[in-house]
Write a protein that holds these residues in place. Structure first.
Motif, PDB file in Angstrom:
ATOM      1  N   GLY A 220       0.807  -1.227   0.000  1.00 41.49           N
ATOM      2  CA  GLY A 220       0.000   0.000   0.000  1.00 41.49           C
ATOM      3  C   GLY A 220       0.835   1.269   0.000  1.00 41.49           C
ATOM      4  O   GLY A 220       0.398   2.297   0.530  1.00 41.49           O
ATOM      5  N   GLU A 222       2.046   3.228  -2.656  1.00 39.64           N
ATOM      6  CA  GLU A 222       1.531   4.284  -3.550  1.00 39.64           C
ATOM      7  C   GLU A 222       0.256   4.897  -2.971  1.00 39.64           C
ATOM      8  O   GLU A 222       0.084   6.121  -2.986  1.00 39.64           O
ATOM      9  N   GLU A 223      -0.607   4.042  -2.451  1.00 36.82           N
ATOM     10  CA  GLU A 223      -1.886   4.508  -1.888  1.00 36.82           C
ATOM     11  C   GLU A 223      -1.641   5.463  -0.718  1.00 36.82           C
ATOM     12  O   GLU A 223      -2.324   6.478  -0.575  1.00 36.82           O
ATOM     13  N   GLN A 226      -0.505   8.876  -2.014  1.00 38.87           N
ATOM     14  CA  GLN A 226      -1.632   9.621  -2.595  1.00 38.87           C
ATOM     15  C   GLN A 226      -2.564  10.129  -1.506  1.00 38.87           C
ATOM     16  O   GLN A 226      -3.046  11.270  -1.555  1.00 38.87           O
ATOM     17  N   GLU A 227      -2.796   9.280  -0.491  1.00 39.64           N
ATOM     18  CA  GLU A 227      -3.727   9.633   0.586  1.00 39.64           C
ATOM     19  C   GLU A 227      -3.217  10.849   1.377  1.00 39.64           C
ATOM     20  O   GLU A 227      -3.974  11.773   1.680  1.00 39.64           O
ATOM     21  N   ARG A 230      -3.518  13.966  -0.700  1.00 39.30           N
ATOM     22  CA  ARG A 230      -4.923  14.372  -0.772  1.00 39.30           C
ATOM     23  C   ARG A 230      -5.318  15.131   0.510  1.00 39.30           C
ATOM     24  O   ARG A 230      -5.905  16.199   0.460  1.00 39.30           O
TER      25      ARG A 230
END
Ligand code: UDP
Length: 235
Positions: A220, A222-223, A226-227, A230
């Motif tokens: 996880g 990359e996620e 990004q999170e 964001r």
């Protein structure tokens, strides 16, 4: 302003000369390394996340009185910065025990420290960035006493500003690393502020949202990048 030849390629960024001798272009890569280059990999679109997040934080800090090398965003992966000479000292700021501090002092990761801890490392890959103190910095001529005073002042101010901002986004700033540069006779914040250089923990679950997911093969990755982007810039 024209982007000219590459001056330097680091582990996560490339630096280019420009037609203006006072400005460089920094290009953020997806390459990821850990443990002083022993572990290598790619984090897809990390360069975009780190470029955008660093630009956002540099702008915020500049507005709040911390001078930085940041000039402007040029593209997804590129920013224009002041051409500084990096002071070969890394500043580590810690609010919670983690990583090398936990290992060295036997403090369980996730423990809130009674006060903020500021540490220095000598920026030297061959030596593995060893810990140093203010006397070493002076003895080796890495920075003057006055420069160290300013660097500490700015670092603690960055910690206050970022900690407060991130908490509103339900992120704990556990620790982070800063680098400074000389621009004329001024010290300015340089390098980057990103999940590569900060430990970001979800304030509710303590889930890791930073490079530790890569270092420790947690998945996880990359996620998480990004999170956190964001949440930070609201995209
Ligand atoms: N850090 C960094 N670059 C380094 C060393 C540390 O960006 O060369 C950051 C790291 O991501 C963490 C903080 O500084 O947010 C403290 O790192 P630590 O000393 O715990 O080292 P690590 O466990 O990362 O080896």
């Amino acid at each position: 302003m024209e982007k000219l030849e590459m001056l330097y390629e680091g582990k996560a960024k490339k630096v280019y000369r420009t037609s203006d001798p006072d400005l460089y272009v920094v290009e953020y890569k997806d390459d990821a390394t850990a443990f002083n280059g022993l572990k290598k990999g790619t984090i897809i679109d990390k360069g975009i996340v780190n470029n955008k997040m660093s630009a956002f934080f540099f702008k915020m800090l500049e507005d709040r009185g911390v001078p930085t090398h940041f000039e402007k965003l040029l593209s997804d992966r590129e920013m224009l910065v002041k051409a500084v000479k990096i002071v070969p000292v890394e500043v580590l700021i810690r609010n919670y025990a983690a990583g090398s501090l936990s290992k060295r002092l036997g403090i369980k990761e996730g423990t809130r420290l009674n006060c903020t801890v500021l540490e220095f490392c000598y920026k030297n890959d061959e030596l593995g960035d060893p810990f140093i103190n203010e006397d070493h910095i002076k003895a080796m001529g890495l920075a003057t006493e006055e420069e160290v005073k300013v660097i500490k002042e700015y670092s603690l101010k960055v910690n206050e500003i970022l900690t407060e901002y991130l908490l509103k986004k339900e992120i704990i700033l556990a620790d982070f690393k800063l680098e400074f540069g000389r621009y004329g006779d001024k010290i300015v914040l340089a390098d980057e502020i990103s999940p590569d250089t900060c430990r970001f923990w979800d304030a509710k679950t303590m889930e890791k949202l930073d490079k530790d997911r890569f270092r420790r093969d947690m998945g996880g990755v990359e996620e998480a990048y990004q999170e956190v982007l964001r949440r930070v810039i609201g995209e």
